[in-house]
Design a protein around this motif. Sequence first.
Motif, mmCIF file in Angstrom:
data_model
loop_
_atom_site.group_PDB
_atom_site.id
_atom_site.type_symbol
_atom_site.label_atom_id
_atom_site.label_comp_id
_atom_site.label_asym_id
_atom_site.label_seq_id
_atom_site.Cartn_x
_atom_site.Cartn_y
_atom_site.Cartn_z
ATOM 1 N N UNK A 65 -12.102 -5.269 -3.311
ATOM 2 C CA UNK A 65 -13.432 -4.956 -3.864
ATOM 3 C C UNK A 65 -13.412 -3.615 -4.594
ATOM 4 N N UNK A 66 -12.721 -2.629 -4.028
ATOM 5 C CA UNK A 66 -12.591 -1.333 -4.703
ATOM 6 C C UNK A 66 -11.926 -1.528 -6.064
ATOM 7 N N UNK A 67 -10.856 -2.312 -6.091
ATOM 8 C CA UNK A 67 -10.145 -2.563 -7.350
ATOM 9 C C UNK A 67 -11.049 -3.273 -8.358
ATOM 10 N N UNK A 68 -11.811 -4.263 -7.903
ATOM 11 C CA UNK A 68 -12.736 -4.961 -8.809
ATOM 12 C C UNK A 68 -13.781 -4.014 -9.367
ATOM 13 N N UNK A 69 -14.305 -3.132 -8.503
ATOM 14 C CA UNK A 69 -15.312 -2.170 -8.963
ATOM 15 C C UNK A 69 -14.745 -1.247 -10.033
ATOM 16 N N UNK A 70 -13.525 -0.777 -9.813
ATOM 17 C CA UNK A 70 -12.884 0.100 -10.807
ATOM 18 C C UNK A 70 -12.688 -0.657 -12.119
ATOM 19 N N UNK A 71 -12.143 -1.872 -12.034
ATOM 20 C CA UNK A 71 -11.848 -2.654 -13.243
ATOM 21 C C UNK A 71 -13.110 -3.053 -13.997
ATOM 22 N N UNK A 72 -14.238 -3.164 -13.305
ATOM 23 C CA UNK A 72 -15.475 -3.571 -13.982
ATOM 24 C C UNK A 72 -16.213 -2.407 -14.626
ATOM 25 N N UNK A 73 -15.753 -1.189 -14.372
ATOM 26 C CA UNK A 73 -16.378 -0.021 -14.996
ATOM 27 C C UNK A 73 -16.120 -0.067 -16.505
ATOM 28 N N UNK A 74 -17.162 0.023 -17.317
ATOM 29 C CA UNK A 74 -16.974 -0.052 -18.772
ATOM 30 C C UNK A 74 -16.053 1.047 -19.314
ATOM 31 N N UNK A 75 -15.940 2.146 -18.611
ATOM 32 C CA UNK A 75 -15.080 3.241 -19.065
ATOM 33 C C UNK A 75 -13.659 3.149 -18.520
ATOM 34 N N UNK A 76 -13.356 2.099 -17.749
ATOM 35 C CA UNK A 76 -12.020 1.956 -17.175
ATOM 36 C C UNK A 76 -10.979 1.767 -18.270
ATOM 37 N N UNK A 77 -9.867 2.498 -18.169
ATOM 38 C CA UNK A 77 -8.757 2.403 -19.103
ATOM 39 C C UNK A 77 -7.669 1.542 -18.474
ATOM 40 N N UNK A 78 -7.432 0.321 -18.968
ATOM 41 C CA UNK A 78 -6.427 -0.553 -18.375
ATOM 42 C C UNK A 78 -5.017 0.027 -18.433
ATOM 43 N N UNK A 79 -4.784 0.995 -19.278
ATOM 44 C CA UNK A 79 -3.469 1.624 -19.378
ATOM 45 C C UNK A 79 -3.273 2.798 -18.433
ATOM 46 N N UNK A 80 -4.224 3.018 -17.530
ATOM 47 C CA UNK A 80 -4.177 4.183 -16.642
ATOM 48 C C UNK A 80 -3.179 4.028 -15.496
ATOM 49 N N UNK A 81 -2.649 2.815 -15.304
ATOM 50 C CA UNK A 81 -1.724 2.597 -14.205
ATOM 51 C C UNK A 81 -2.386 2.734 -12.843
ATOM 52 N N UNK A 82 -3.608 2.270 -12.736
ATOM 53 C CA UNK A 82 -4.380 2.425 -11.503
ATOM 54 C C UNK A 82 -3.882 1.480 -10.421
ATOM 55 N N UNK A 83 -3.737 2.020 -9.207
ATOM 56 C CA UNK A 83 -3.313 1.248 -8.046
ATOM 57 C C UNK A 83 -4.206 1.637 -6.874
ATOM 58 N N UNK A 84 -4.770 0.642 -6.198
ATOM 59 C CA UNK A 84 -5.523 0.862 -4.963
ATOM 60 C C UNK A 84 -4.593 0.462 -3.820
ATOM 61 N N UNK A 85 -4.360 1.378 -2.898
ATOM 62 C CA UNK A 85 -3.441 1.152 -1.790
ATOM 63 C C UNK A 85 -4.254 1.036 -0.504
ATOM 64 N N UNK A 86 -3.846 0.124 0.363
ATOM 65 C CA UNK A 86 -4.484 -0.036 1.671
ATOM 66 C C UNK A 86 -3.481 0.426 2.724
ATOM 67 N N UNK A 87 -3.869 1.451 3.490
ATOM 68 C CA UNK A 87 -3.021 1.996 4.552
ATOM 69 C C UNK A 87 -3.681 1.762 5.897
ATOM 70 N N UNK A 88 -2.871 1.469 6.917
ATOM 71 C CA UNK A 88 -3.446 1.366 8.255
ATOM 72 C C UNK A 88 -3.533 2.755 8.881
ATOM 73 N N UNK A 89 -4.021 2.826 10.110
ATOM 74 C CA UNK A 89 -4.253 4.133 10.726
ATOM 75 C C UNK A 89 -2.974 4.896 11.059
ATOM 76 N N UNK A 90 -1.815 4.239 10.978
ATOM 77 C CA UNK A 90 -0.542 4.945 11.178
ATOM 78 C C UNK A 90 0.034 5.434 9.854
ATOM 79 N N UNK A 91 -0.636 5.086 8.750
ATOM 80 C CA UNK A 91 -0.177 5.494 7.423
ATOM 81 C C UNK A 91 0.726 4.479 6.751
ATOM 82 N N UNK A 92 0.935 3.329 7.393
ATOM 83 C CA UNK A 92 1.769 2.284 6.809
ATOM 84 C C UNK A 92 0.992 1.526 5.733
#
Length: 77
Positions: free
Chosen positions: A35-62
């Motif tokens: 959902x975070x990634x979709x929100x970023x991608x739907x922003x009219x000012x989003x630059x598809x060439x920005x190399x954006x990555x949303x990472x999901x980490x657990x509480x141990x940092x994995x």
Amino acid sequence: MRRYYFPIFHYGETQADEVGELFGSAELAIQYGARIARDIASDPDYDPGAGTVVIVLDDSGAEIERRELRDGRKRWR
């Protein structure tokens, strides 16, 4: 409930998530990351060439998932 974190890599820099969110399962955290990634991608000012990555980490940092947004395409790795 476990805490999951959602740092975002954008234009070569990482925006850390120091607080995170509580979820009852990794699957719910992955859905939230998507959902975070979709929100970023739907922003009219989003630059598809920005190399954006949303990472999901657990509480141990994995890393449990990542969502790459490139050239208008969104995909999990």
